[in-house]
Design an enzyme around this catalytic site. Structure first.
Site, PDB file in Angstrom:
ATOM      1  N   TYR A   1       4.708  -4.313   6.655  1.00 54.20           N
ATOM      2  CA  TYR A   1       3.654  -4.054   7.647  1.00 54.20           C
ATOM      3  C   TYR A   1       3.677  -5.152   8.713  1.00 54.20           C
ATOM      4  CZ  TYR A   1      -0.976  -4.107   9.736  1.00 54.20           C
ATOM      5  OH  TYR A   1      -2.004  -4.130  10.642  1.00 54.20           O
TER       6      TYR A   1
HETATM    7  O1  UGA Z   1      -5.837  -9.189   9.288  1.00 48.53           O
HETATM    8  C1  UGA Z   1      -5.005  -8.289   9.311  1.00 48.53           C
HETATM    9  O2  UGA Z   1      -4.162  -8.292  10.157  1.00 48.53           O
HETATM   10  C2  UGA Z   1      -4.977  -7.231   8.262  1.00 48.53           C
HETATM   11  O3  UGA Z   1      -6.223  -7.201   7.589  1.00 48.53           O
HETATM   12  C3  UGA Z   1      -6.279  -6.342   6.508  1.00 48.53           C
HETATM   13  O4  UGA Z   1      -5.419  -6.800   5.484  1.00 48.53           O
HETATM   14  P1  UGA Z   1      -6.018  -7.768   4.399  1.00 48.53           P
HETATM   15  O5  UGA Z   1      -6.457  -9.053   4.994  1.00 48.53           O
HETATM   16  O6  UGA Z   1      -5.027  -7.837   3.308  1.00 48.53           O
HETATM   17  O7  UGA Z   1      -7.366  -7.008   3.965  1.00 48.53           O
HETATM   18  P2  UGA Z   1      -7.807  -6.350   2.582  1.00 48.53           P
HETATM   19  O8  UGA Z   1      -6.837  -5.347   2.134  1.00 48.53           O
HETATM   20  O9  UGA Z   1      -9.194  -5.899   2.747  1.00 48.53           O
HETATM   21  O10 UGA Z   1      -7.754  -7.586   1.565  1.00 48.53           O
HETATM   22  C4  UGA Z   1      -8.623  -8.688   1.723  1.00 48.53           C
HETATM   23  C5  UGA Z   1      -8.436  -9.668   0.606  1.00 48.53           C
HETATM   24  O11 UGA Z   1      -8.832  -9.063  -0.616  1.00 48.53           O
HETATM   25  C6  UGA Z   1      -7.802  -9.175  -1.577  1.00 48.53           C
HETATM   26  N1  UGA Z   1      -7.834  -7.965  -2.434  1.00 48.53           N
HETATM   27  C7  UGA Z   1      -7.531  -6.755  -1.924  1.00 48.53           C
HETATM   28  C8  UGA Z   1      -7.598  -5.637  -2.721  1.00 48.53           C
HETATM   29  C9  UGA Z   1      -7.960  -5.756  -4.044  1.00 48.53           C
HETATM   30  O12 UGA Z   1      -8.017  -4.774  -4.822  1.00 48.53           O
HETATM   31  N2  UGA Z   1      -8.246  -6.987  -4.541  1.00 48.53           N
HETATM   32  C10 UGA Z   1      -8.204  -8.098  -3.757  1.00 48.53           C
HETATM   33  O13 UGA Z   1      -8.495  -9.224  -4.243  1.00 48.53           O
HETATM   34  C11 UGA Z   1      -6.520  -9.301  -0.806  1.00 48.53           C
HETATM   35  O14 UGA Z   1      -5.569  -9.982  -1.561  1.00 48.53           O
HETATM   36  C12 UGA Z   1      -6.998 -10.099   0.406  1.00 48.53           C
HETATM   37  O15 UGA Z   1      -6.976 -11.462   0.102  1.00 48.53           O
HETATM   38  C13 UGA Z   1      -5.900  -4.924   6.908  1.00 48.53           C
HETATM   39  O16 UGA Z   1      -5.804  -4.081   5.788  1.00 48.53           O
HETATM   40  C14 UGA Z   1      -4.630  -4.882   7.714  1.00 48.53           C
HETATM   41  O17 UGA Z   1      -4.430  -3.567   8.189  1.00 48.53           O
HETATM   42  C15 UGA Z   1      -4.767  -5.847   8.838  1.00 48.53           C
HETATM   43  O18 UGA Z   1      -3.703  -5.851   9.689  1.00 48.53           O
END
Ligand code: UGA
Length: 434
Positions: free
Chosen positions: A243
């Protein structure tokens, strides 16, 4: 030597079987092909037959495309034009791709409310529940925003849209989002974030006048960068997920369109955007759903038991950053597909500048939902995640007037209020049964 008859009708089993013992027929064949002029006529006949078959096929093809396309026609054009109408002096007409998406919905609404013309484009794919996208669309329709159902890879549709409306700006938010899903469906990232982006830029570059393009990159381009906070000039050549790699590629691809064709480009690196009408695949959203349903949530933890952290950014702040980018974009300089002078190429972080750990995110949700979460803490799998993000926003503050004002407590309170009402819960977190 094979006879002419053998060459014209090779004895392929099952095809054109000729009864060679039949003398009369044999003689007729020889007579028939004896003169060159008869052969010539036969050849002409075959060519004509092939040509008419091919043109019939293409007629059937274009006909079925016409009948299955969900766009086109006089009524459709009128809806597009009406939606694009500007209702303030000095306003803009904006094509918003991914308009039924989370950020797309909010940006479209904000533009319309201040009097700009907006036409939305969305393919309503089923990466997450399309009924949420349809509900966002219904809300936008209610505000006079027309959403075209189509794909950014459809160059005919894009050309048509640019024919019907003179767009001053394109807000490009259509993308395959999600960091971890890239391992399940890598092709969808290439399809939307690379091929789709190029198709869109081709249409923009050929349009006359060219629009200014503002588009969604991602904080994930910082990948394994560990210099904090992340500045736009930091390394972005170590992506941790496909991604992120496609978003980084987008930054390079848009640069070439700026350099060769004079397109005005602004790339926005969004930092984990959240809020009402959000994305069900994101942690804050899926945690809320599971907590309310009494299901466990999986909380990832980094190496050495270090909590993961994100610079969670509230949607209203992001919208202000998007509008600020459109307002300050500067014109594209090309026309007729040719560059006439240098055009702006900009990249900005749009974050909140105060990272919060995932366990704290869960605590805030528990407080607002008044329900305890069942945590299942596991070590972060090697699935593209990065341990933390933290934005330096001085460039956006300086150039766009960007100033985030919503902290995670306040933002999640608004999200929870929306979630409960949208999914039919009362404010004690109990599902209302009709
Ligand atoms: O900042 C960005 O650019 C990105 O932000 C998000 O990605 P992410 O930060 O990974 O957001 P989440 O999927 O909501 O995850 C947030 C946090 O929760 C954690 N997480 C996620 C899912 C889960 O089941 N458990 C968990 O602990 C992840 O590891 C991460 O640290 C978006 O999903 C992306 O599309 C975007 O581009």
């Amino acid at each position: 030597m094979p006879s002419l008859e053998d060459e014209l009708f090779p004895s392929t089993p099952g095809k054109f079987k000729i009864d060679r013992s039949h003398h009369t027929m044999n003689r007729q064949f020889h007579r028939c092909f004896a003169s060159t002029s008869t052969m010539f006529l036969w050849a002409l006949f075959l060519i004509a037959l092939t040509a008419s078959y091919l043109s019939f096929q293409s007629f059937v093809d274009s006909g079925s495309r016409y009948f299955t396309a969900s766009w086109g026609g006089l009524q459709w054009e009128k809806q597009v034009r009406t939606s694009a109408q500007i209702h303030r002096s000095g306003g803009m007409s904006v094509l918003v791709t991914g308009a039924a998406g989370f950020v797309g919905t909010h940006v479209s609404l904000a533009l319309k409310k201040r009097g700009d013309g907006v036409v939305g484009l969305d393919n309503f794919n089923n990466y997450y529940d399309p009924s949420l996208k349809k509900a966002r669309k219904a809300m936008l329709n209610g505000h006079g925003i027309f959403i075209v159902e189509g794909d950014i890879n459809d160059s005919r549709l894009l050309d048509k849209l640019f024919d019907v409306v003179v767009f001053t700006h394109v807000m490009h938010l259509a993308a395959q989002a999600g960091v971890r899903y890239a391992m399940e469906n890598p092709q969808s990232y290439v399809h939307s974030n690379i091929a789709g982006l190029v198709t869109l830029l081709e249409a923009c570059k050929s349009s006359n006048p060219q629009p200014a393009v503002v588009w969604a990159s991602s904080s994930s381009v910082y990948g394994l960068n560990d210099k904090v906070p992340f500045s736009e000039s930091d390394r972005t050549d170590q992506p941790a997920s496909l991604y992120a790699a496609t978003k980084k590629a987008g930054e390079e691809i848009t640069h070439t369109y700026n350099h060769i064709y004079g397109l005005s480009i602004t790339g926005l690196r969004f930092f984990t955007v959240y809020g009402p009408w959000g994305r069900p695949d994101m942690a804050y959203f899926s945690f809320t759903r599971n907590i309310l349903q009494g299901k466990p949530i999986t909380v990832y933890r980094g190496k050495n038991r270090v909590d993961l952290a994100r610079d969670f950014t509230y949607i209203d702040d992001i919208v202000k950053g998007c509008l600020g980018s459109l307002d300050t974009a500067g014109k594209s300089t090309g026309s007729g597909g040719k560059k006439r002078g240098p055009a702006p190429y900009r990249i900005f972080n749009l974050g909140n500048t105060s990272p919060v750990t995932v366990p704290v995110l869960v605590e805030i949700l528990e407080k607002h939902l008044k329900v305890k979460a069942k945590r299942n803490v596991v070590e972060m799998p090697g699935n593209g995640d990065v341990p933390f993000t933290h934005a330096n926003i001085s460039a956006a503050r300086r150039e766009l007037g960007y100033k985030p004002t919503t902290d995670l407590q306040t933002g999640l309170k608004k999200f929870v209020r929306w979630y409960l009402s949208y999914y039919g819960y009362n404010n004690r977190g109990t599902k209302i049964v009709n």
